[in-house]
Design a protein around this motif. Structure first.
Motif: not given
Length: 140
Positions: A126-131
């Protein structure tokens, strides 16, 4: 009677005008207060960015995403700095977001940094996609 009727009409008109004026003054004061609050928030954000040691707005944005997940200020700052140092040079590549190899490399960097800082697998995705979305200027 005609004379007094005209006076009463004038008085009612004056009262209505005064009520409108007071309403507009109140709304002007509310607008001024909201504007002042907005200015304070914007300047406090700049102060917060500097206090955390970030040079760019994008760092602060990444920090916010990491902080939501980790809720550990010092660790979030460390992770943000690591991510920024590794990822921002990649964003200088023309059309990087349309190049699968670059995106894959960036996802690996994000994964490695987050995994080394004990972030769960589900959160990493999830964090990877947001970043990556934040780093993609076309999405901003």
């Amino acid at each position: 009677p005609i004379y007094y009727e005209k006076l009463s009409e004038k008085l009612q008109r004056l009262i209505a005008e005064e009520e409108d004026r007071l309403k507009s003054e109140v709304s002007a004061l509310e607008f001024e207060k909201e504007l002042r609050d907005l200015y304070q928030k914007s300047t406090s954000r700049d102060d917060e960015i500097k206090k955390l040691g970030f040079e760019r707005d994008i760092d602060f944005t990444i920090y916010g995403i990491i902080q939501e997940n980790k809720n550990d200020k010092n660790n979030s700052i460390k992770i943000t700095n690591q991510l920024s140092n590794k990822l921002l040079p990649q964003t200088e590549i023309v059309e990087w977001h349309n190049k699968p190899s670059i995106k894959r490399k960036m996802q690996e960097v994000i994964y490695d940094i987050l995994d080394a800082n004990n972030v769960s697998e589900d959160d990493i995705e999830k964090l990877s996609e947001n970043i990556l979305n934040i780093l993609n200027r076309e999405n901003v």
